[in-house]
Design an enzyme around this catalytic site. Structure first.
Site, short mmCIF file in Angstrom:
data_model
loop_
_atom_site.label_atom_id
_atom_site.label_comp_id
_atom_site.label_asym_id
_atom_site.label_seq_id
_atom_site.Cartn_x
_atom_site.Cartn_y
_atom_site.Cartn_z
N CYS A 44 4.13 0.71 -11.64
CA CYS A 44 4.59 1.98 -12.22
C CYS A 44 5.82 1.70 -13.08
O CYS A 44 6.91 2.21 -12.82
CB CYS A 44 4.88 3.01 -11.13
SG CYS A 44 6.01 2.47 -9.84
N ALA A 53 0.79 -1.23 0.00
CA ALA A 53 0.00 0.00 0.00
C ALA A 53 0.82 1.28 0.00
O ALA A 53 0.35 2.31 -0.51
CB ALA A 53 -0.94 0.00 1.21
N ASP A 64 -0.60 -3.07 -6.05
CA ASP A 64 0.38 -2.20 -6.71
C ASP A 64 1.74 -2.80 -6.41
O ASP A 64 2.41 -2.45 -5.43
CB ASP A 64 0.26 -0.78 -6.15
CG ASP A 64 1.12 0.23 -6.91
OD1 ASP A 64 1.88 -0.20 -7.79
OD2 ASP A 64 1.03 1.42 -6.61
N ASP A 107 4.47 -8.75 5.26
CA ASP A 107 4.81 -9.15 3.89
C ASP A 107 3.52 -9.54 3.19
O ASP A 107 2.80 -10.44 3.64
CB ASP A 107 5.78 -10.33 3.93
CG ASP A 107 6.33 -10.69 2.56
OD1 ASP A 107 5.61 -10.50 1.55
OD2 ASP A 107 7.47 -11.17 2.49
N GLY A 154 -1.35 6.60 -1.45
CA GLY A 154 -2.31 7.39 -2.21
C GLY A 154 -3.57 6.61 -2.54
O GLY A 154 -4.69 7.14 -2.46
N LYS A 155 -3.42 5.34 -2.91
CA LYS A 155 -4.58 4.53 -3.28
C LYS A 155 -5.41 4.17 -2.05
O LYS A 155 -6.64 4.08 -2.12
CB LYS A 155 -4.11 3.28 -4.03
CG LYS A 155 -3.38 3.63 -5.33
CD LYS A 155 -2.77 2.40 -5.99
CE LYS A 155 -1.99 2.77 -7.22
NZ LYS A 155 -0.81 3.62 -6.92
#
Length: 421
Positions: free
Chosen positions: A352, A238, A299, A284, A242-243
């Site tokens: 990303c 996380a 992400d 983890d 931001g998400k």
């Protein structure tokens, strides 16, 4: 900068050395307190100097090349690079030249090259800077990106990297109100873009928690989930959060999981500042267990090659050697995330990264391992999403050269995978 400018210049040179010779990332160096002993003005100057030099490193080398018969030691070369960047940026020649001569002269191994530094920097012509081509990405990364997207696209990506990035914000509630307050504009996807932001914490609405910093591309994975009001949603890996903030603001019952206590502490700080609620767990992600969720957002840790316009140190600090391990880890995380999605639920996978192996290929291979999953193409029908960004397997591919005239966006890949009821 202080009167002599030397503390900032020495610090910038030290950081550039560690990045180019030790593979240290700028964020890592800043987090270790490398600038803590400097005055605030010098801290800002040192960080700006090293960032601008990294962003224009290839062009700086081209500017210096006619005056060098051979490459000097990297310690000297980095001093010349910093000096060249200062000179083309309008720095007073006398002060700049003397400063980097002093830096090279203080090192016993390079003090004999003071004359070289003096001679070369005095020959630098700032007017020649704009005539040079856009800086080229180091070959280890440029070659696979050209293979993936073609030379024309890569030229656009490099142009975006050289230009840097404006500041993007995600509003907790009213994007138009935030844009008006910070003198920004609302982008087609709903993010707020600020061209000349200055100090982030001084912008209107920061203290009140009306928004948080988040690139427009990074804000899209949550938007692909649509209405999550009242749903149980898991945000795996996380941090920086931001998400998590987006999901909490949208009314989800959100659990945020990340391996790093330090990074999770930042998530908790932002939750407190914005007045949003989420359960945060340091763990983890591969070992996290719980009852299945309505939706899982993964992400995954990746090469971060999509963020170079914000982090120009990355292609100069890394060489891609660790990317194979990251790609293997992503596959493991996807397989584990699938077990945490309830029947009829959805998994959003995103990275990303500009590398297909961390995006399109990961989803294609995940579908082979989990034939029960389907790609939810309809989830991509969101405001501001160009149909040309949708990939063959049904994901969304974003690149820095998209929205070029408006300031670009980070490179990102995302896809929504649905589990049968």
């Amino acid at each position: 900068m202080t009167q002599t400018g030397m503390p900032a210049r020495r610090a910038a040179h030290q950081m550039l050395q560690q990045i180019t010779t030790e593979g240290r990332l700028l964020s890592e160096l800043l987090g270790s307190g490398v600038l803590d002993q400097l005055a605030p003005e010098d801290r800002a100057t040192a960080q700006r100097l090293v960032t601008e030099t990294l962003r224009g490193l290839d062009r700086a080398d081209r500017l210096l090349k006619p005056f060098l018969q051979k490459n000097p030691p990297i310690f000297v070369r980095n001093a010349l690079r910093l000096g060249a960047i200062e000179l083309v940026g309008g720095g007073a020649a006398h002060g700049v030249v003397n400063a980097y001569v002093e830096i090279v002269g203080r090192n016993k191994r390079t003090q004999s090259l003071k004359g070289l530094v003096n001679a070369v920097l005095r020959k630098v012509d700032p007017a020649a800077w704009e005539q040079l081509p856009v800086p080229v990405t180091p070959p280890w990364l440029r070659q696979p990106l050209v293979a993936a997207w073609g030379r024309k696209a890569m030229n656009g990506i490099e142009k975006a990297h050289f230009a840097g990035a404006p500041l993007d914000l995600t509003a907790k509630a009213d994007a138009k109100a935030v844009a008006a307050a910070v003198d920004g504009e609302v982008l087609p996807t709903g993010s707020v873009r600020v061209a000349d932001a200055g100090q982030v914490s001084k912008l209107p609405g920061f203290v009140e928690g009306n928004w948080w910093v988040q690139d427009a591309a990074a804000a899209l994975p949550v938007k692909l989930l649509g209405d999550v009001q009242g749903q149980r949603v898991l945000d795996l890996c996380a941090a920086p959060g931001g998400k998590t903030l987006q999901l909490a603001a949208a009314g989800a019952a959100i659990t945020a999981v990340d391996l790093s206590p330090t990074r999770m502490a930042r998530v908790e700080e932002n939750l407190k500042r914005t007045g949003l609620k989420a359960e945060t767990i340091v763990c983890d992600a591969r070992a996290f267990k719980a009852d299945p969720y309505d939706a899982v957002l993964l992400d995954a840790p990746c090469s971060a090659t999509g963020t170079i316009r914000r982090h120009p140190d990355l292609p100069h600090a890394k060489d891609g050697a660790e990317f194979g391990a990251l790609i293997a880890q992503q596959a493991i995380l996807i397989d584990h995330a699938v077990t945490l999605v309830k029947p009829g639920g959805r998994l959003v996978f995103c990275t990303c990264s500009l590398l297909p192996d961390e995006g399109e290929v990961q989803v294609e291979e995940a579908l082979e391992r989990h034939p029960e999953l389907t790609v939810d193409r309809a989830a991509l029908a969101r405001p501001g999403i160009d149909p040309d960004w949708i990939t063959e397997e049904g994901g969304l591919r974003l690149r820095p050269d998209y929205w070029a005239e408006a300031g670009g966006m980070d490179g990102f890949y995302m896809a929504v995978l649905s589990k049968p009821a």
